[in-house]
Design a protein around this motif. Structure first.
Motif, short mmCIF file in Angstrom:
data_model
loop_
_atom_site.label_atom_id
_atom_site.label_comp_id
_atom_site.label_asym_id
_atom_site.label_seq_id
_atom_site.Cartn_x
_atom_site.Cartn_y
_atom_site.Cartn_z
N VAL A 1 0.84 -1.21 0.00
CA VAL A 1 0.00 0.00 0.00
C VAL A 1 0.86 1.25 0.00
O VAL A 1 0.38 2.35 0.26
CB VAL A 1 -0.96 0.02 1.21
CG1 VAL A 1 -1.97 -1.10 1.10
CG2 VAL A 1 -0.19 -0.07 2.52
N THR A 2 2.16 1.12 -0.28
CA THR A 2 3.09 2.24 -0.22
C THR A 2 3.82 2.39 -1.54
O THR A 2 4.13 1.40 -2.20
CB THR A 2 4.13 2.02 0.91
OG1 THR A 2 3.44 1.75 2.12
CG2 THR A 2 5.01 3.25 1.10
N VAL A 3 4.06 3.64 -1.93
CA VAL A 3 4.89 3.93 -3.10
C VAL A 3 6.08 4.77 -2.64
O VAL A 3 6.01 5.50 -1.65
CB VAL A 3 4.11 4.68 -4.20
CG1 VAL A 3 3.02 3.80 -4.77
CG2 VAL A 3 3.53 5.99 -3.69
N PHE A 4 7.17 4.64 -3.39
CA PHE A 4 8.38 5.38 -3.09
C PHE A 4 8.50 6.52 -4.10
O PHE A 4 8.49 6.30 -5.30
CB PHE A 4 9.60 4.46 -3.18
CG PHE A 4 10.90 5.16 -2.90
CD1 PHE A 4 11.20 5.60 -1.63
CD2 PHE A 4 11.82 5.36 -3.92
CE1 PHE A 4 12.40 6.25 -1.38
CE2 PHE A 4 13.02 5.99 -3.68
CZ PHE A 4 13.31 6.44 -2.40
N VAL A 5 8.58 7.75 -3.58
CA VAL A 5 8.62 8.95 -4.43
C VAL A 5 10.00 9.57 -4.30
O VAL A 5 10.48 9.81 -3.18
CB VAL A 5 7.54 9.96 -4.00
CG1 VAL A 5 7.54 11.16 -4.92
CG2 VAL A 5 6.17 9.30 -3.99
N SER A 6 10.65 9.84 -5.44
CA SER A 6 12.01 10.39 -5.43
C SER A 6 12.17 11.46 -6.49
O SER A 6 11.24 11.77 -7.24
CB SER A 6 13.03 9.27 -5.64
OG SER A 6 12.80 8.63 -6.88
N LEU B 1 2.65 17.01 -1.33
CA LEU B 1 2.45 15.68 -1.89
C LEU B 1 1.07 15.12 -1.56
O LEU B 1 0.51 14.34 -2.32
CB LEU B 1 3.53 14.73 -1.40
CG LEU B 1 4.95 15.08 -1.86
CD1 LEU B 1 5.96 14.13 -1.25
CD2 LEU B 1 5.04 15.02 -3.38
N LYS B 2 0.53 15.51 -0.42
CA LYS B 2 -0.80 15.02 -0.07
C LYS B 2 -1.83 15.54 -1.06
O LYS B 2 -2.73 14.82 -1.50
CB LYS B 2 -1.15 15.43 1.35
CG LYS B 2 -2.46 14.80 1.83
CD LYS B 2 -2.68 15.05 3.31
CE LYS B 2 -3.95 14.34 3.79
NZ LYS B 2 -4.21 14.57 5.22
N PRO C 1 8.26 12.09 4.65
CA PRO C 1 9.44 12.64 3.97
C PRO C 1 10.71 12.25 4.74
O PRO C 1 10.69 12.08 5.96
CB PRO C 1 9.22 14.14 3.98
CG PRO C 1 7.87 14.36 4.56
CD PRO C 1 7.45 13.13 5.28
N VAL C 2 11.81 12.14 4.03
CA VAL C 2 13.08 11.77 4.65
C VAL C 2 13.94 13.03 4.74
O VAL C 2 14.16 13.71 3.73
CB VAL C 2 13.79 10.68 3.84
CG1 VAL C 2 15.12 10.31 4.49
CG2 VAL C 2 12.90 9.45 3.74
N ARG D 1 15.57 15.60 1.90
CA ARG D 1 16.51 14.88 1.05
C ARG D 1 15.95 14.52 -0.33
O ARG D 1 16.59 13.81 -1.10
CB ARG D 1 16.96 13.60 1.74
CG ARG D 1 17.67 13.87 3.06
CD ARG D 1 18.23 12.61 3.67
NE ARG D 1 19.27 12.00 2.84
CZ ARG D 1 19.87 10.86 3.15
NH1 ARG D 1 19.53 10.20 4.25
NH2 ARG D 1 20.79 10.37 2.37
N GLY D 2 14.75 14.97 -0.66
CA GLY D 2 14.23 14.80 -2.01
C GLY D 2 13.46 13.53 -2.25
O GLY D 2 13.13 13.23 -3.40
N TYR D 3 13.20 12.74 -1.22
CA TYR D 3 12.39 11.53 -1.44
C TYR D 3 11.56 11.24 -0.20
O TYR D 3 11.84 11.77 0.90
CB TYR D 3 13.24 10.32 -1.81
CG TYR D 3 14.28 9.92 -0.80
CD1 TYR D 3 13.99 9.00 0.20
CD2 TYR D 3 15.58 10.43 -0.86
CE1 TYR D 3 14.95 8.61 1.12
CE2 TYR D 3 16.55 10.05 0.05
CZ TYR D 3 16.23 9.14 1.05
OH TYR D 3 17.18 8.76 1.95
N CYS D 4 10.54 10.43 -0.37
CA CYS D 4 9.63 10.15 0.73
C CYS D 4 8.84 8.88 0.43
O CYS D 4 8.90 8.33 -0.67
CB CYS D 4 8.67 11.33 0.96
SG CYS D 4 7.51 11.56 -0.38
#
Length: 932
Positions: A673-678, A691-692, A706-707, A715-718
């Motif tokens: 149920v999770t996607v990785f966005v970069s 992003l929401k 977010p990371v 850091r540009g990804y979450c």
């Protein structure tokens, strides 16, 4: 009969009047004035533009006659302008190159029918219909043909001609489940009309001849009903009810039995027909399922019909033509039917070399005249194949055909000379024509010349010619390959003599660079079996010298490689040392800054004590009051009043607040149920909110994580977690969407430790003949501008401009067309085109395979790699300083050498977790004590 002919002619005339366009003078309609001068001027301008466009299209076709879309545009314009002579000529040229679709044929036929008044002109229309029904099996064209023929029943033999056309139409499309009924009904109506004209006048007694003619005509109609009811067609029940109403006698049991059987077969066909009705173009999967169903049933006529139906809608699919032709070649084997299908296949897909090869084989199989086969081969050479290897294949197929024509029992013959001249022409053609176009001959191993040499040696007993050919092969860069020399050696061994075998192997030992040991072994084996002592000594000396030079070269190459590796290690060590020095200098600066702050704090403490002892105001330094001093200190940010919030302060506060947020590790159980966005911007403010808003369109968002770095910067990804799995799948569709000027990458959340081979790349990395790769584009070229250039050569399905991670264009693009034909035409027209003063290169998309590292080499690299220091999930923070003195660190990590001389415990690995001590045997303890 004459009345029936007159009536039919009147019906045809009425239909022709309905077909004429409105405002045509022949229709007899009222014509109005041109209108005002403005509309007249606009019409003249439009007419001039059309004439210029017609001229441009004609010039384009003179350059490339195989431009399908250009033919269509020209025919459309000529028909619009009413240029009947040019229109007929344009249609004629297109029909010579391509099979025409049903729509094009119907338009052409209707235009010709309007102009056909005399019998000679009608015959030309009949000829045109005959050409039309050969291109595709179309019920509409057959029905139009039959109805047009009814207009000529007044001529001699007219009725029999109509019946002949109807019978041919029923053979071709009478089994068509959805459209066959119309033809059966039209045929019955024609026969019923003939029956009405044969009825005697009321009150008269028919003669025996008339009575016999009536019975024959009734039997023909009965036969038509019975034939139709035995075929599974839609709306069969209506036809059965109509037969019951029309027939005065009971329906025979045999007809009822066949009718019920056809109904059962119709029920089996209905799911496939319904699937075709509901599917979108091109319906390939649905047609293939239908074909498989009919293949199992095994009725050749129905199998042929379903293939033809599929090809009428997918005429540019080479694989479908190949399967159909294979079925005809192996099952039906009817010459006219087989050759017609092959001819239509190569006219529809001229760029597919496999279809041409099958056509040549089919013509040879059915003993077509040699001149016709040679003419067809010349057409294949001009078809415009998209790969150099395609020309090698078509030449090889033609040479095989010529070789089979030769009688090698004769010393010389016309066929043998033709074969030799064809071989010579093939070699020259690949060298000149193909190499000039593709920058390669397509035959690096010279397979055509090898086959020529084999034929000369084995079938013509001409080893001298074979040796000349092999000498030519070796001069084309093949002398360094052992397999080429061994091929030549085997030919000499079988058809030559020992002396030439020895000579070939001596040359091979000298020239081979890939597997010299193997060639040396073959030479020694030859001398061991057949050579003299002198031959053996010479071979041993030559092979030893050659292998010594090879080993020396390999040693030098290994030394050079080792030197390069050592240089890389030194550079890496220097970079590592520079980073360590830079890090140490930063730490020293921080230490000095800390001491300074400490001193300032001590000074503040003294000032505070003085203030307590002497609360009255006093001067300091330049005479500033203590109140002024407080304001001045506030300006430097120590004790002044709080500043208003500015963007910089807000960002600093946000960064500071993020440092205090506890780190939440990703839960791998929620990967589905999770996607990785970069590839997001590091400067994105409030990434959770941004992003929401973006991902809420895919479904309810459970959490966005977010990371951040240790400093608190993004850091540009979450990770984006949804409530439902389908929302996560839908979110993958947002991949490559631009966010704040950068393409956002959205990929499935997969643990690389569990799935190390998992890679996310949604584009194909194999050959795609319907997709183009374009390079050399200007960086300012937009997707819309490129589409305007490409859509002139076909229907563009998709365009992808290649960008870097920052979203900046790289001057590359992929353009996807609907089919291979449009793509191949676009390559011919667009390659070398100038776009905004940039010359672009266009080719069929075929990305080169990525070279993966050899597993053995990877293993060796990992064996000698310096072990990396193990940190936590967030890496080593700047505050994680070692509290152990360096002297103790060096003492606790003595340098130990392994058996191969490499360092086992390096300083870089000193902070790694200690390994479990190795268990020692009694012998190990004894050795340790003896050393002490």
């Amino acid at each position: 009969m004459a009345a029936a002919g007159a009536e039919a002619a009147a019906v045809v005339a009425e239909e022709d009047e309905k077909r004429l366009p409105e405002g045509d003078p022949e229709s007899g309609g009222d014509s109005e004035d041109e209108g005002d001068s403005d509309s007249s001027g606009d019409g003249e301008d439009e007419e001039k533009e059309n004439e210029a466009e017609i001229q441009r299209l004609e010039e384009q076709l003179s350059i490339n006659a195989f431009d399908y879309n250009c033919h269509l545009d020209l025919i459309k314009l000529l028909r619009q302008e009413g240029e009947l002579v040019k229109l007929r000529r344009a249609r004629q040229k297109m029909s010579e190159l391509f099979p025409l679709t049903e729509e094009i044929w119907l338009d052409w036929l209707k235009d010709e029918i309007k102009m056909a008044s005399e019998s000679s002109e009608r015959e030309k229309v009949y000829e045109l219909f005959e050409r039309a029904v050969k291109d595709y099996i179309c019920p509409e064209i057959w029905l139009e043909y039959a109805q047009y023929s009814i207009g000529g029943i007044g001529q001699e033999g007219g009725i029999e001609r109509v019946r002949s056309i109807f019978e041919r139409a029923l053979t071709a499309v009478g089994l068509h489940v959805t459209k066959g009924t119309a033809l059966w009904e039209a045929y019955r109506e024609f026969e019923n009309a003939i029956l009405e004209t044969a009825q005697p006048a009321p009150g008269s007694v028919p003669s025996p001849e008339q009575q016999q003619m009536l019975c024959n005509q009734l039997e023909k109609i009965h036969t038509l009903f019975r034939r139709q009811l035995g075929i599974p067609l839609l709306d069969m029940e209506t036809s059965y009810a109509e037969y019951e109403e029309w027939s005065e006698d009971p329906i025979p049991e045999t007809t009822i039995k066949n009718y019920k059987k056809a109904l059962q077969q119709l029920e089996k066909c209905k799911p496939y027909e319904e699937a075709l009705l509901g599917a979108e173009t091109p319906k390939l999967a649905e047609y293939q399922a239908y074909i498989d169903f009919e293949m199992k049933a095994g009725d050749p006529a129905r199998i042929q019909l379903i293939y033809e139906r599929a090809l009428a809608e997918n005429c540019l699919v080479p694989d479908l033509w190949a399967r159909y032709n294979q079925y005809l070649d192996r099952q039906l084997k009817v010459k006219e039917l087989v050759l017609s299908a092959h001819d239509r296949a190569v006219r529809n897909c001229p760029w597919t070399v496999g279809l041409w090869i099958r056509y040549l084989l089919a013509m040879e199989r059915h003993r077509v005249d040699h001149s016709i086969i040679s003419e067809m081969f010349e057409k294949a050479l001009n078809a415009g194949f998209i790969q150099a290897t395609d020309y090698v294949e078509i030449w090889q197929a033609y040479l095989d055909y010529l070789r089979r024509r030769v009688d090698f029992t004769q010393d010389s013959s016309k066929e043998l000379e033709e074969l030799r001249s064809a071989f010579a022409r093939a070699v020259e053609y690949l060298k000149q024509e193909v190499e000039e176009r593709f920058s390669e001959s397509g035959d690096p191993s010279c397979t055509i010349m090898q086959n020529w040499a084999r034929i000369e040696a084995r079938l013509c007993n001409n080893m001298q010619k074979a040796r000349e050919l092999w000498d030519n092969i070796m001069t084309k860069g093949n002398a360094k390959y052992a397999n080429m020399w061994l091929e030549y050696y085997n030919l000499e061994r079988a058809h030559g003599d020992t002396q030439h075998c020895r000579k070939a192997l001596h040359r091979a030992v000298q020239c081979t660079s890939d597997y010299p040991e193997h060639v040396c072994e073959v030479l020694l084996t030859l001398e061991r079996i057949e050579g003299t002592l002198e031959d053996w000594d010479a071979a041993v000396q030559k092979t030893e010298n050659r292998l010594a030079r090879v080993n020396e070269q390999r040693a030098k190459a290994a030394e050079k490689e080792a030197a390069l590796a050592k240089l890389e290690e030194e550079k890496a060590e220097q970079r590592k040392q520079a980073r360590a020095e830079k890090k140490a200098s930063k730490k020293a600066k921080k230490a000095r800054a800390g001491d300074k702050r400490k001193a300032d704090d001590d000074d503040e403490g003294e000032w505070g004590q003085e203030e307590e002892e002497q609360p009255s105001k006093r001067h300091k330094g330049d005479g500033l009051l203590e109140e002024d001093m407080e304001v001045e200190m506030g300006l430097f940010g120590r004790s002044g009043p709080e500043k208003p919030d500015c963007p910089a302060n807000q960002k600093e506060k946000a960064t500071t607040s993020r440092k205090d947020i506890p780190k939440v590790l990703h839960d791998s159980s929620k990967d589905n149920v999770t996607v990785f966005v970069s590839n997001l911007s590091y400067n994105m403010a409030e990434p959770e909110v941004k992003l929401k808003e973006l991902f809420e369109s895919c479904g309810e968002v459970a959490e966005i994580r977010p990371v951040f770095s240790n400093k608190g910067t993004f850091r540009g990804y979450c990770y984006v977690e949804f409530k439902e799995e389908k929302s996560a799948r839908q979110a993958l569709g947002l991949d490559r969407q631009a966010v704040e000027g950068r393409p956002m990458f959205v990929s499935p959340c997969v643990d690389k430790n569990k799935h190390p081979d998992f890679k996310v790349f949604r584009y194909s990395t194999t050959l795609e003949k319907h997709k183009l790769f374009i390079s050399g584009l200007p960086f300012s070229c937009t997707k819309e501008e490129l589409e305007d250039v490409c859509k002139a050569h076909g229907n563009v399905k998709d365009i992808r401009l290649v960008t870097n991670r920052a979203g900046k264009p790289k001057g590359l693009a992929y353009v996807e067309y609907e089919n291979e034909a449009q793509a191949s035409q676009a390559v011919l027209k667009m390659d070398g085109l100038t776009v905004k003063e940039h010359v672009i290169k266009v080719m069929i998309s075929n990305p080169p395979l990525r070279k993966l590292p050899d597993k053995a080499e990877a293993g060796r690299a990992s064996q000698f790699a310096v072990p990396r220091q193990v940190y936590g999930a967030r890496g080593k923070g700047r505050t994680q300083l070692s509290m152990v003195p360096r002297a103790l660190q060096r003492q606790s990590n003595p340098v130990a050498k392994a058996e191969n001389g490499m360092v086992q415990n390096s300083p870089a690995a000193s902070s790694a977790p200690p390994e479990e001590p190795k268990k020692m045997s009694n012998a190990d303890f004894a050795k340790m004590l003896l050393k002490k």
